[in-house]
Design a protein around this motif. Structure first.
Motif, PDB file in Angstrom:
ATOM      1  N   GLU A 158       0.855  -1.178   0.000  1.00 32.82           N
ATOM      2  CA  GLU A 158       0.000   0.000   0.000  1.00 32.82           C
ATOM      3  C   GLU A 158       0.898   1.237   0.000  1.00 32.82           C
ATOM      4  O   GLU A 158       1.992   1.218   0.566  1.00 32.82           O
ATOM      5  N   PHE A 159       0.439   2.321  -0.633  1.00 22.05           N
ATOM      6  CA  PHE A 159       1.146   3.591  -0.511  1.00 22.05           C
ATOM      7  C   PHE A 159       0.147   4.686  -0.164  1.00 22.05           C
ATOM      8  O   PHE A 159      -1.053   4.578  -0.434  1.00 22.05           O
ATOM      9  N   TYR A 160       0.672   5.746   0.453  1.00 28.63           N
ATOM     10  CA  TYR A 160      -0.148   6.870   0.901  1.00 28.63           C
ATOM     11  C   TYR A 160       0.540   8.171   0.507  1.00 28.63           C
ATOM     12  O   TYR A 160       1.771   8.227   0.405  1.00 28.63           O
ATOM     13  N   PRO A 197      -4.074   6.359 -16.010  1.00 29.82           N
ATOM     14  CA  PRO A 197      -4.167   7.562 -15.169  1.00 29.82           C
ATOM     15  C   PRO A 197      -4.294   7.202 -13.699  1.00 29.82           C
ATOM     16  O   PRO A 197      -4.925   6.210 -13.335  1.00 29.82           O
ATOM     17  N   ALA A 198      -3.679   8.011 -12.839  1.00 30.65           N
ATOM     18  CA  ALA A 198      -3.781   7.842 -11.393  1.00 30.65           C
ATOM     19  C   ALA A 198      -4.482   9.056 -10.810  1.00 30.65           C
ATOM     20  O   ALA A 198      -4.198  10.190 -11.194  1.00 30.65           O
ATOM     21  N   ASN A 199      -5.395   8.826  -9.891  1.00 30.74           N
ATOM     22  CA  ASN A 199      -6.147   9.900  -9.253  1.00 30.74           C
ATOM     23  C   ASN A 199      -5.462  10.266  -7.944  1.00 30.74           C
ATOM     24  O   ASN A 199      -5.626   9.580  -6.940  1.00 30.74           O
ATOM     25  N   THR A 200      -4.680  11.346  -7.944  1.00 33.72           N
ATOM     26  CA  THR A 200      -3.933  11.708  -6.737  1.00 33.72           C
ATOM     27  C   THR A 200      -4.799  12.429  -5.712  1.00 33.72           C
ATOM     28  O   THR A 200      -4.332  12.726  -4.618  1.00 33.72           O
ATOM     29  N   SER A 201      -6.059  12.723  -6.059  1.00 34.10           N
ATOM     30  CA  SER A 201      -6.953  13.247  -5.031  1.00 34.10           C
ATOM     31  C   SER A 201      -7.349  12.137  -4.057  1.00 34.10           C
ATOM     32  O   SER A 201      -7.778  12.394  -2.938  1.00 34.10           O
ATOM     33  N   ASN A 202      -7.211  10.884  -4.514  1.00 29.10           N
ATOM     34  CA  ASN A 202      -7.353   9.732  -3.627  1.00 29.10           C
ATOM     35  C   ASN A 202      -5.970   9.460  -3.061  1.00 29.10           C
ATOM     36  O   ASN A 202      -5.071   9.040  -3.787  1.00 29.10           O
ATOM     37  N   ILE A 203      -5.765   9.714  -1.781  1.00 28.85           N
ATOM     38  CA  ILE A 203      -4.411   9.793  -1.241  1.00 28.85           C
ATOM     39  C   ILE A 203      -3.827   8.434  -0.862  1.00 28.85           C
ATOM     40  O   ILE A 203      -2.900   8.354  -0.067  1.00 28.85           O
ATOM     41  N   GLN A 204      -4.327   7.362  -1.453  1.00 28.72           N
ATOM     42  CA  GLN A 204      -3.734   6.065  -1.197  1.00 28.72           C
ATOM     43  C   GLN A 204      -3.951   5.156  -2.396  1.00 28.72           C
ATOM     44  O   GLN A 204      -4.779   5.411  -3.261  1.00 28.72           O
ATOM     45  N   GLY A 205      -3.153   4.078  -2.454  1.00 28.72           N
ATOM     46  CA  GLY A 205      -3.271   3.113  -3.533  1.00 28.72           C
ATOM     47  C   GLY A 205      -2.461   1.874  -3.204  1.00 28.72           C
ATOM     48  O   GLY A 205      -1.911   1.735  -2.102  1.00 28.72           O
ATOM     49  N   TYR A 253       1.100  -4.431 -11.599  1.00 35.31           N
ATOM     50  CA  TYR A 253      -0.316  -4.117 -11.407  1.00 35.31           C
ATOM     51  C   TYR A 253      -0.476  -2.884 -10.518  1.00 35.31           C
ATOM     52  O   TYR A 253       0.382  -2.586  -9.692  1.00 35.31           O
ATOM     53  N   PHE A 254      -1.628  -2.213 -10.653  1.00 34.95           N
ATOM     54  CA  PHE A 254      -2.088  -1.285  -9.631  1.00 34.95           C
ATOM     55  C   PHE A 254      -3.488  -1.711  -9.206  1.00 34.95           C
ATOM     56  O   PHE A 254      -4.188  -2.432  -9.928  1.00 34.95           O
ATOM     57  N   TRP A 255      -3.898  -1.264  -8.015  1.00 34.26           N
ATOM     58  CA  TRP A 255      -5.199  -1.635  -7.465  1.00 34.26           C
ATOM     59  C   TRP A 255      -6.246  -0.613  -7.874  1.00 34.26           C
ATOM     60  O   TRP A 255      -6.093   0.584  -7.635  1.00 34.26           O
ATOM     61  N   ASP A 256      -7.294  -1.083  -8.531  1.00 28.77           N
ATOM     62  CA  ASP A 256      -8.434  -0.255  -8.919  1.00 28.77           C
ATOM     63  C   ASP A 256      -9.468  -0.351  -7.806  1.00 28.77           C
ATOM     64  O   ASP A 256     -10.279  -1.284  -7.771  1.00 28.77           O
ATOM     65  N   GLY A 257      -9.434   0.617  -6.881  1.00 32.25           N
ATOM     66  CA  GLY A 257     -10.310   0.576  -5.724  1.00 32.25           C
ATOM     67  C   GLY A 257     -11.789   0.578  -6.053  1.00 32.25           C
ATOM     68  O   GLY A 257     -12.552  -0.228  -5.512  1.00 32.25           O
ATOM     69  N   PRO A 258     -12.266   1.491  -6.946  1.00 32.36           N
ATOM     70  CA  PRO A 258     -13.701   1.528  -7.245  1.00 32.36           C
ATOM     71  C   PRO A 258     -14.250   0.209  -7.784  1.00 32.36           C
ATOM     72  O   PRO A 258     -15.410  -0.128  -7.551  1.00 32.36           O
TER      73      PRO A 258
END
Length: 218
Positions: free
Chosen positions: A79-81, A140-148, A162-167
């Motif tokens: 996880e990153f923040y 694209p990465a949404n940096t308004s969402n402060i974690q991933g 990979y990256f995690w698609d939270g929605p």
């Protein structure tokens, strides 16, 4: 401070990725690598990597690298923040694989990374760099969402980022390569920038819950 334990981390195409949490940030498990004016420390149970205004260097980086080495098939994630991540800051946040315990960019001839990249136009992208300076901007990465979350998985000779698609609750592959066959390798949690990209502003990043599925031995 968390202890090592097993868990089901996330769903992927109907299957669970199980692993061991390696986030006890004690230096028996990690090696610190840090450039001047970059600060690496633990805060509230997370690994913090902060870059300050005035950071200079061909590569300025900070992070922790595992003391154990991955062999064979493996699956690592973190996880990153982004507690402070202004637009166009030029800092990359990444999960790395290295043949030595260094930030591979500029110091290690064999490395791979799954990263989030801050771009000069104020946007950010997820990118997989699986062939030494061969990264492409993939999503694209949404940096308004402060974690991933970031992930690197090797099966046979195939390495996938990979990256995690939270929605949507799923891992999204962004790059695949059959060229990263180095073994054994260390894994690292690192944030970095370069003179030509750094926005000369304060940036705060953090990592938590690095997870290993596979053999990682000292």
């Amino acid at each position: 401070m968390k202890t090592i334990h097993a868990l089901a981390l996330a769903a992927l195409t109907g299957m669970a990725q199980a692993g061991t949490v390696y986030d006890n940030f004690q230096l028996t498990k990690w090696v610190v690598r840090v450039s001047p004016a970059v600060h690496v420390f633990e805060h509230a149970g997370r690994l913090r990597v902060d870059l300050n205004k005035g950071v200079q260097g061909e590569v300025s980086s900070g992070g922790y690298y595992s003391t154990c080495q991955l062999t064979g098939d493996f699956d690592v994630s973190t996880e990153f923040y982004l507690p402070e991540y202004p637009a166009a800051n030029g800092v990359r946040v990444g999960l790395m694989l290295n043949t030595t315990q260094t930030n591979g960019v500029g110091f290690d001839t064999t490395y791979a990374a799954m990263q989030m990249v801050s771009l000069p136009d104020g946007t950010a992208q997820y990118a997989g760099d699986l062939s030494n300076y061969g990264y492409t901007l993939n999503a694209p990465a949404n940096t308004s969402n402060i974690q991933g979350k970031l992930r690197l998985k090797r099966a046979g000779q195939m390495l996938t980022a990979y990256f995690w698609d939270g929605p949507h609750g799923q891992w999204v592959p962004v790059a695949t390569s059959a060229t990263f066959t180095a073994a054994p390798v260390y894994f690292g949690l690192t944030s970095w920038s370069q003179d030509s990209y750094f926005g000369d502003m304060r940036v705060r990043t953090a990592f938590d819950n690095p997870t290993i599925d596979g053999s990682c031995a000292n």
